[in-house]
Motif scaffolding. Structure first.
Motif, mmCIF file in Angstrom:
data_model
loop_
_atom_site.group_PDB
_atom_site.id
_atom_site.type_symbol
_atom_site.label_atom_id
_atom_site.label_comp_id
_atom_site.label_asym_id
_atom_site.label_seq_id
_atom_site.Cartn_x
_atom_site.Cartn_y
_atom_site.Cartn_z
ATOM 1 N N UNK A 128 0.852 -1.480 -0.043
ATOM 2 C CA UNK A 128 0.126 0.074 -0.070
ATOM 3 C C UNK A 128 0.984 1.313 0.033
ATOM 4 N N UNK A 129 1.950 1.030 0.743
ATOM 5 C CA UNK A 129 2.925 2.329 0.796
ATOM 6 C C UNK A 129 3.500 2.746 -0.644
ATOM 7 N N UNK A 134 -1.326 2.721 16.497
ATOM 8 C CA UNK A 134 -1.298 4.036 16.296
ATOM 9 C C UNK A 134 0.318 4.360 16.186
ATOM 10 N N UNK A 135 1.093 3.506 16.718
ATOM 11 C CA UNK A 135 2.753 3.766 16.326
ATOM 12 C C UNK A 135 2.900 3.325 14.870
ATOM 13 N N UNK A 136 2.481 2.242 14.233
ATOM 14 C CA UNK A 136 2.712 1.999 12.857
ATOM 15 C C UNK A 136 2.090 2.993 12.136
ATOM 16 N N UNK A 165 2.470 7.422 8.407
ATOM 17 C CA UNK A 165 2.451 8.830 8.135
ATOM 18 C C UNK A 165 3.406 9.728 7.965
ATOM 19 N N UNK A 166 4.446 9.236 8.568
ATOM 20 C CA UNK A 166 5.741 10.501 8.625
ATOM 21 C C UNK A 166 6.260 9.819 7.112
ATOM 22 N N UNK A 167 6.409 8.834 6.903
ATOM 23 C CA UNK A 167 6.953 8.275 5.538
ATOM 24 C C UNK A 167 5.916 9.050 4.527
ATOM 25 N N UNK A 172 5.622 18.105 8.226
ATOM 26 C CA UNK A 172 5.971 16.712 9.083
ATOM 27 C C UNK A 172 5.043 16.300 10.147
ATOM 28 N N UNK A 173 4.284 15.557 9.953
ATOM 29 C CA UNK A 173 3.314 15.138 10.822
ATOM 30 C C UNK A 173 1.762 15.261 10.413
ATOM 31 N N UNK A 174 1.564 15.954 9.214
ATOM 32 C CA UNK A 174 0.261 16.007 8.717
ATOM 33 C C UNK A 174 -0.333 14.687 8.504
ATOM 34 N N UNK A 175 0.149 13.870 7.474
ATOM 35 C CA UNK A 175 -0.124 12.450 7.623
ATOM 36 C C UNK A 175 -0.573 11.505 8.831
ATOM 37 N N UNK A 176 0.719 11.785 9.484
ATOM 38 C CA UNK A 176 0.820 10.874 10.644
ATOM 39 C C UNK A 176 -0.205 11.238 11.922
#
Length: 172
Positions: A25-26, A60-62, A67-69, A78-82
């Motif tokens: 998926x990534x 949430x960790x994964x 999200x950071x990727x 940085x952190x928007x998708x995360x």
């Protein structure tokens, strides 16, 4: 716990299958298709699926790391998708017990608000950081992801539906 009528008993999921599905998926999200806002976020869809079906293995960790990727790939804040993915995982943790009792299309309708909320969080962070509004085409992404939910469920649960190893001494 009793199984819903007509639902088959699934075998345990292979943790390697979860990892491979999230990596695929990534990879799909990393394809150079240009940033079209109506394209479905496959990582978001698979995180939602595994958050519902395997909440102890995908949390949430994964979601935050994936999200950071995505933030690094899209050169986003940085952190928007995360944050959006972590919000989605919070929502899936709230409904993961009742969702498997529903049919696939009812599950998809239950997931629509969560998917829309994740996209809304992503949009709000983008707008708060001075980004431009991408337009109303952004509303199509959660709808397409909702329509993909039954297909994703069918594909990702297929390895668990395989019959157990046959044994002469076991009648089932």
């Amino acid at each position: 716990m009793m199984m819903p009528r007509g639902q088959e008993l699934l075998q345990p999921v292979n943790p390697a299958f979860i990892v491979v599905s999230l990596v695929v998926a990534l990879a799909i999200n990393l394809l150079p298709l240009g940033r079209v806002v109506w394209l479905p976020d496959m990582v978001l869809l698979l995180l939602a699926f595994w958050g519902v079906h395997q909440p102890l293995r995908v949390g949430m960790g994964i979601a935050f790391v994936l999200g950071l990727c995505m933030d690094v790939h899209q050169s986003a804040l940085l952190g928007q998708h995360a944050l959006a993915y972590a919000t989605l995982m919070l929502g899936t943790s709230m409904i993961h017990r009742r969702l498997p009792w529903l049919g696939l299309w009812e599950q998809a309708l239950q997931m629509l608000p969560l998917l829309a909320a994740a996209h809304a969080v992503e949009l709000l962070v983008r707008m708060a950081s001075g980004g431009i509004f991408p337009g109303l085409a952004l509303l199509a992404a959660p709808l397409i992801e909702t329509l993909l939910w039954p297909l994703a469920s069918w594909i990702l649960l297929a390895p668990q539906r395989r019959p157990p190893d046959r044994d002469e001494n076991r009648p089932l």
